[in-house]
Design an enzyme around this catalytic site. Structure first.
Site, PDB file in Angstrom:
ATOM      1  N   ARG A  35       0.826  -1.182   0.049  1.00  0.00           N
ATOM      2  CA  ARG A  35       0.107  -0.096   0.180  1.00  0.00           C
ATOM      3  C   ARG A  35       0.910   1.252  -0.187  1.00  0.00           C
ATOM      4  NH1 ARG A  35      -2.405   3.491   4.036  1.00  0.00           N
ATOM      5  NH2 ARG A  35      -4.418   4.205   3.360  1.00  0.00           N
ATOM      6  N   SER A  73     -12.529  -2.788   0.915  1.00  0.00           N
ATOM      7  CA  SER A  73     -12.643  -2.052   2.362  1.00  0.00           C
ATOM      8  C   SER A  73     -14.067  -1.539   2.572  1.00  0.00           C
ATOM      9  CB  SER A  73     -11.763  -0.883   2.428  1.00  0.00           C
ATOM     10  OG  SER A  73     -10.308  -1.111   2.301  1.00  0.00           O
ATOM     11  N   LYS A 106      -3.911   5.700   8.460  1.00  0.00           N
ATOM     12  CA  LYS A 106      -4.893   6.024   7.336  1.00  0.00           C
ATOM     13  C   LYS A 106      -5.328   7.467   7.662  1.00  0.00           C
ATOM     14  CE  LYS A 106      -8.355   4.386   4.304  1.00  0.00           C
ATOM     15  NZ  LYS A 106      -9.485   3.423   4.242  1.00  0.00           N
TER      16      LYS A 106
HETATM   17  N1  3NM Z   1      -7.619   0.845   6.064  1.00  0.00           N
HETATM   18  P1  3NM Z   1      -3.083   0.213  11.397  1.00  0.00           P
HETATM   19  S1  3NM Z   1      -7.866   1.258   8.612  1.00  0.00           S
HETATM   20  C1  3NM Z   1      -5.372   0.770   5.628  1.00  0.00           C
HETATM   21  O1  3NM Z   1     -10.871   1.151   8.099  1.00  0.00           O
HETATM   22  C2  3NM Z   1      -6.371   0.891   6.639  1.00  0.00           C
HETATM   23  O2  3NM Z   1     -10.507   0.684   5.787  1.00  0.00           O
HETATM   24  C3  3NM Z   1      -8.435   0.879   7.150  1.00  0.00           C
HETATM   25  O3  3NM Z   1      -3.219   0.444  10.181  1.00  0.00           O
HETATM   26  C4  3NM Z   1     -10.000   1.052   6.989  1.00  0.00           C
HETATM   27  O4  3NM Z   1      -2.956  -1.138  11.883  1.00  0.00           O
HETATM   28  C5  3NM Z   1      -6.289   1.273   7.899  1.00  0.00           C
HETATM   29  O5  3NM Z   1      -1.852   1.017  11.794  1.00  0.00           O
HETATM   30  C6  3NM Z   1      -5.020   1.487   8.687  1.00  0.00           C
HETATM   31  O6  3NM Z   1      -4.048   0.844  12.334  1.00  0.00           O
HETATM   32  C7  3NM Z   1      -4.582   0.330   9.435  1.00  0.00           C
END
Ligand code: 3NM
Length: 219
Positions: A40, A112, A141
């Protein structure tokens, strides 16, 4: 798709890693037992063009060595160009059915989702799995939105029991068990692995929690 491939789904790009080398981090995570990887590459300083393609090819090669699916985020053309195992798209990344048509029926398509309705739409349009989130607060994000809470995992499972699904957003080793017990096939994480002092150990510990929670053992 094989749900077990979603157990510990690691996501990263060069912009998540500070001074760390993505291929070194990926290799350590693979050694620690991640079961899927998504490239990503987003945000300020993100690689583009040939540099991105070369990185994608290197990630794919490494994932192949560990028999772990290699998924590309958003960039359908890049996924096709490097013959990735699949693509992951968000709600704003184009029509799900169109992407399915473009990549063909053999490739993995992940979407997503942020609600039961999103998940139903994605499933109908040909997604192999959905990400449900953000379950908790996340700094990884931009504009991730308000956390939906781990309860949404259970709601999606109740409506779409056969659809492979990962929880995402702010999942730590401590929170992973809860997500699995709500019915997720696995967890998708950036920071819990990418920012860990010892990447291999962090992946191994998280995998242990997930395996135990999948067999019903409380942690
Ligand atoms: N998508 P971390 S939250 C890439 O809710 C991504 O769709 C999300 O990173 C969604 O594990 C997210 O550091 C970030 O919180 C995830």
């Amino acid at each position: 798709m094989d749900k077990s491939k979603l157990q510990l789904y690691f996501i990263a790009g060069t912009t998540n890693l500070g001074d760390r080398n993505l291929l070194d981090v990926l290799q350590a995570a693979l050694k620690g037992g991640i079961t899927a990887f998504q490239l990503r590459e987003k945000g300020e300083g993100a690689l583009q063009g040939d540099a991105l393609k070369t990185l994608a090819e290197q990630c794919k090669q490494l994932c192949n060595e560990y028999k772990v699916p290699f998924i590309v985020n958003d960039d359908v053309d890049l996924a096709i160009a490097v013959d990735a195992d699949g693509v992951h798209i968000g709600q704003e990344d184009g029509d799900i059915a169109e992407v399915r048509k473009k990549i063909g029926s053999d490739k993995i398509l992940g979407v997503s989702t942020h609600s039961v309705t999103d998940a139903m739409t994605a499933s109908d349009a040909g997604a192999n799995y959905v990400g449900v989130g953000p379950l908790f607060e996340t700094a990884s994000k931009e504009n991730a939105g308000t956390p939906v809470g781990p309860e949404l995992v259970r709601q999606v499972v109740n409506v779409l029991p056969g659809l492979p699904m990962v929880g995402i957003g702010g999942i730590t080793e401590r929170k992973a068990g809860r997500v699995i017990r709500e019915g997720a096939s696995g967890v998708a994480v950036i920071s819990a692995i990418a920012h860990a002092k010892d990447v291999e150990q962090a992946a191994r510990a998280m995998k242990g929690v997930i395996t135990l929670a999948s067999t019903g053992v409380e942690m």
